[in-house]
Motif scaffolding. Structure first.
Motif, PDB file in Angstrom:
ATOM      1  N   GLU A 169       0.847  -1.190   0.000  1.00  0.00           N
ATOM      2  CA  GLU A 169       0.000   0.000   0.000  1.00  0.00           C
ATOM      3  C   GLU A 169       0.880   1.236   0.000  1.00  0.00           C
ATOM      4  N   LYS A 170       0.403   2.276  -0.680  1.00  0.00           N
ATOM      5  CA  LYS A 170       1.156   3.526  -0.724  1.00  0.00           C
ATOM      6  C   LYS A 170       0.184   4.698  -0.658  1.00  0.00           C
ATOM      7  N   GLN A 171       0.562   5.723   0.118  1.00  0.00           N
ATOM      8  CA  GLN A 171      -0.249   6.933   0.220  1.00  0.00           C
ATOM      9  C   GLN A 171       0.413   8.066  -0.564  1.00  0.00           C
ATOM     10  N   VAL A 172      -0.387   8.768  -1.325  1.00  0.00           N
ATOM     11  CA  VAL A 172       0.093   9.906  -2.108  1.00  0.00           C
ATOM     12  C   VAL A 172      -0.887  11.055  -1.926  1.00  0.00           C
ATOM     13  N   LYS A 173      -0.359  12.263  -1.698  1.00  0.00           N
ATOM     14  CA  LYS A 173      -1.216  13.437  -1.604  1.00  0.00           C
ATOM     15  C   LYS A 173      -1.274  14.147  -2.953  1.00  0.00           C
ATOM     16  N   VAL A 174      -2.502  14.428  -3.392  1.00  0.00           N
ATOM     17  CA  VAL A 174      -2.735  15.068  -4.689  1.00  0.00           C
ATOM     18  C   VAL A 174      -3.503  16.359  -4.454  1.00  0.00           C
ATOM     19  N   GLN A 175      -3.023  17.444  -5.062  1.00  0.00           N
ATOM     20  CA  GLN A 175      -3.694  18.726  -4.878  1.00  0.00           C
ATOM     21  C   GLN A 175      -4.765  18.923  -5.945  1.00  0.00           C
ATOM     22  N   VAL A 176      -5.922  19.415  -5.515  1.00  0.00           N
ATOM     23  CA  VAL A 176      -7.046  19.655  -6.408  1.00  0.00           C
ATOM     24  C   VAL A 176      -6.785  20.937  -7.193  1.00  0.00           C
TER      25      VAL A 176
END
Length: 866
Positions: free
Chosen positions: A781-788
């Motif tokens: 599993e991997k978490q990535v933050k994406v900006q709107v």
């Protein structure tokens, strides 16, 4: 085998000492009496377990299975302790039975196992996998669904159910139920017919039961329905019960062609309603269905000579008829899936292989069994399309005229002349229809309509497809095998006919031509054909699109050349052994041949120009015509016959497809097919990669080395309506959504993101990486933050791949010319976001199943899809 022995030892250590005091049932008066009387039984149980363990050590799985059955039937209290070893024995015995073709014994063994362990989700799921593999999709789905009910978080069952759901409840069911205009018009037509005197109704191919329920709500006295699919039949039964119509509508799990009066319905009905039509109108067998209905299930049609005042009952059909339309189009996307468009790929000259076409064929001399068309939604084709003619009418059919239906297949072939209005390449005829439900209600499936239907595509597979404004295209229309067939047979230009089937020019049988000029043309044609290869091969449309993907083959050639240079520099000058390359791609692939050619031809770059080592390439293609194409290409490109082997000749079963080339050597390169054309990661990819790493020599490589998953946030109403019945209002007043939405599949496949109607709410981001060469770098599993970047509702997360062949060469599955489609995770609940917000995406990969969880950072809701 050492691995099997180790597994057996581990399993046996788990079950060792099972018949002991700790396993006795609770002491009750009845159990004490039974135990005193059953010392012999306990001895038999103990010996059976011991025999089962000995058989496992010797890999005699069939005998071990029998011993376990005996012991666990006699002593059910031991089932919890023996469960793991019993499962192992069952699965190994099933493999053995499958390998020798004892399929009935295989299923009998699973039935016996499920009698012992009726709520074991692992055994039930495995039974489903066996059924699905054998083609029993309805039954398989039932087992997957049951396994999920027992354990909702069971990932294997979840993945299996999602995959099989696409077969059982096709996506057009959701589109159809979301098509409010279509539903309303059918309801109006049925209501009008029932109020006009049609009191008994048969709904053929009922699906969810919606048309039958419309008839009952309109006041029909007797309503019957039939459905062939077991899954849809059971779903319709649930829908009828939920809507209080289970007693008012009799539904049969049966094909209408097998129905009889009075066996299945007491009397002939006055109205048949059906929507057994596909994009090509007749592809679901509506002609045969209605002929049988008129002969066996329907009251006779009105007699024109009969007085209007007659009280005799008559029958009718909804839809009453249809008109078929078409247009000639130029479309690069259609062309590259049905015809080889390049003369070379990856350094291989393709000219000597002859013509390569898809099996979708509608030529004048094609077999009746050949599928004459495929389907596409023209409005979503990458690059669009160009109309080369005005739309034309191809056929009219009256479904309320039994004589016309019976004579359809024997109709004289109709010839149409289409006037070309624009220069271009004739790639296909695109076909749609208008369905006449009655005199007042009509449905169009045209490319400009918002409809649940796609259009039928008849590819033109000829080398001579250039047309000019003023030309005429000669088209034949026939229905000789209950398929609607439209065949382009010639182009007429300046009084001469250019025939497609032969690819020659000749005198027209319609327009006068100069006989002397015709003779010269025929002689020239003979000389042309003599110089060209005469072979013609068919490949699947996805395989043709792969061959037309030049960027992928060029990148592979460069990466393979780099590897060969590295291996050559690492070897001493005395080492003359060949480099072994194995291609285990699915379907047709020329990658093994590209590798073989590099071993016999100086490379393009200076690094490898002095390389003298040879390549021994192995291909896993099985079909004879695939092997023939590769042999022809090898000969035409200077690759000796001895340099190319077909690997499946050397293995006894599919599980051994990854083996050493011989006992002394390991593979230098193994080519894995990692991504399915639909946009998903291939099943068991990581297992194959793990085995492949063990079979590589030092410095060897798996192609590709890594796969990087990219994705973005989008808002797409299209994906929602194709994925589930939308809204909270009942469909036409009926409660249907909760039942069919059980078959919602979170991952939507076969997307073309370049034409998908959506709003992009973020820039693309890297979500996940699979390293096929180094498993220690992988994660679950991997978490990535994406900006709107744009405010809206996140409804889906489309994803695609960067396929890294090596550190320098890569290809993107979402790019012009790619043969891969894209996929998207559709969120269960949309996530409202504003510009500048951050969304955390948690991507998990279990085997080949991708799931993505979206949570707005700093509070707010979350949504998940798999």
């Amino acid at each position: 085998m050492p691995l099997a022995q180790a597994l057996v030892k581990g399993i046996l250590s788990f079950t060792e000492g099972m018949p002991n005091a700790n396993t006795r049932p609770k002491r009750t008066r009845r159990h004490r009496r039974v135990q005193r009387e059953d010392a012999g039984r306990n001895e038999l149980v103990s010996r059976s377990l011991e025999s089962a363990q000995q058989c496992l050590f010797s890999q005699d799985y069939g005998t071990a299975f029998v011993h376990y059955l005996l012991a666990l039937n006699l002593a059910p209290a031991l089932k919890d302790f023996a469960k793991e070893s019993f499962r192992f024995t069952l699965f190994k015995w099933a493999e053995e039975l499958d390998s020798i073709g004892r399929i009935q014994d295989l299923f009998d063994s699973y039935e016996q196992a499920m009698e012992l362990f009726p709520v074991d989700e692992i055994i039930i799921n495995s039974m489903g996998e066996q059924l699905f593999r054998m083609g029993f999709r309805d039954e398989a789905a039932g087992h997957f669904y049951k396994a999920l009910k027992l354990r909702p978080d069971f990932p294997e069952a979840k993945e299996n159910f999602y995959r099989v759901a696409n077969w059982l409840v096709e996506r057009w069911h959701f589109l159809m139920l979301n098509d409010h205009g279509r539903n309303h018009k059918y309801q109006l037509a049925i209501k009008k017919a029932v109020e006009g005197g049609c009191s008994s109704v048969l709904d053929i191919g009922t699906g969810t039961g919606i048309l039958g329920m419309c008839a009952k709500m309109a006041g029909a006295v007797e309503v019957y329905a039939c459905e062939l699919s077991k899954t849809m039949y059971e779903l319709a039964c649930e829908v009828l019960s939920s809507n209080g119509m289970a007693d008012g509508i009799k539904i049969l799990h049966k094909k209408s062609l097998d129905m009889e009066v009075p066996k299945d319905i007491p009397n002939r009905v006055s109205l048949v309603v059906t929507e057994t039509v596909d994009a090509g109108l007749f592809g679901e067998g509506i002609i045969e269905t209605l002929i049988h209905a008129w002969k066996n299930l329907l009251l006779p049609p009105p007699n024109p000579q009969q007085p209007l005042s007659s009280s005799a009952q008559t029958g009718r059909v909804i839809p009453a008829g249809a008109t078929v339309y078409g247009v000639a189009v130029q479309c690069e996307e259609i062309r590259r899936h049905h015809r080889l468009c390049v003369s070379s790929i990856g350094g291989l000259d393709l000219s000597m292989v002859g013509q390569i076409y898809s099996p979708v064929c509608c030529s004048a001399d094609s077999e009746d069994s050949t599928e004459p068309y495929t389907t596409e939604r023209l409005s979503r084709l990458r690059g669009g399309y160009v109309q080369l003619t005005q739309p034309f009418s191809a056929l009219d059919i009256d479904f309320n005229n039994p004589q016309e239906l019976e004579g359809l297949c024997s109709r004289e072939v109709q010839q149409l002349r289409l006037y070309v209005t624009q220069d271009g390449l004739l790639d296909a005829l695109a076909v749609w229809f208008q369905l006449h439900l009655d005199e007042d209600n009509h449905l169009s499936t045209g490319p400009q309509e918002e409809t649940c239907w796609e259009q039928a595509i008849y590819p033109v597979q000829t080398l001579f497809n250039a047309v000019k404004c003023g030309d005429e295209i000669l088209v034949e229309v026939s229905c000789k095998d209950s398929y609607l067939r439209l065949c382009c047979i010639a182009i007429i230009r300046d009084g001469h006919m250019f025939c497609f089937d032969s690819g020659t020019t000749g005198p027209s049988n319609i327009l006068p031509a100069n006989p002397e000029a015709a003779l010269c043309s025929a002689l020239a044609s003979l000389q042309t054909r003599h110089a060209q290869p005469s072979q013609a091969f068919t490949l699947e449309s996805s395989e043709i699109a792969l061959l037309n993907n030049t960027a992928y083959h060029i990148s592979f050639r460069k990466a393979m050349s780099t590897l060969l240079a590295s291996l050559q520099s690492a070897r001493s000058s005395q080492e003359l052994d060949p480099v072994f390359v194995l291609d285990v791609s699915e379907g047709f692939s020329v990658l093994s041949l590209i590798a073989a050619q590099l071993g016999f031809k100086p490379a393009e770059d200076k690094q490898t120009s002095n390389r003298s080592g040879l390549v021994k390439a192995y291909s896993s293609v099985e079909k004879e015509h695939h092997q023939m194409i590769l042999r022809l290409l090898a000969g035409a490109n200077g690759v000796p016959e001895s340099a190319l082997e077909f690997w499946l000749r050397h293995v006894e079963d599919d599980s051994a497809v990854l083996q050493r080339p011989n006992t002394q050597r390991l593979w230098s390169a193994i080519i894995l097919d990692c991504i399915e054309t639909c946009g998903l990661i291939r099943q068991k990819l990581l297992e194959k990669a793990s085995l492949a790493r063990c079979l590589l020599e030092d410095g060897g490589q798996i192609f590709p080395q890594r796969i990087v998953i990219h994705g973005m946030l989008v808002e797409s109403e299209t994906l929602l309506v194709e994925n589930a019945v939308q809204g909270t209002e009942p469909t036409l007043g009926f409660n249907i959504a909760p039942f069919i939405n059980q078959f919602t599949v979170p991952v939507h496949m076969f997307l073309d993101l370049s034409t998908l109607e959506c709003t992009r709410l973020s820039e693309p981001a890297e979500l996940f990486t699979l390293d096929l060469m180094n498993s220690t770098l992988n994660y679950t599993e991997k978490q990535v933050k994406v900006q709107v970047s744009t405010s809206g509702k996140i409804t889906a997360i489309p994803f695609w791949y960067r396929i890294e062949l090596d550190s320098e060469e890569s290809v993107i599955s979402f790019s012009p010319g790619s043969h891969w489609k894209q996929a998207a995770v559709v969120l269960q609940q949309p996530l409202v976001v504003s510009t500048g917000d951050w969304v955390q995406l948690s991507t998990r990969l279990h085997k080949s199943s991708i799931s993505i969880n979206a949570i707005k950072c700093g509070g707010g809701g979350g949504a998940e899809g798999e």
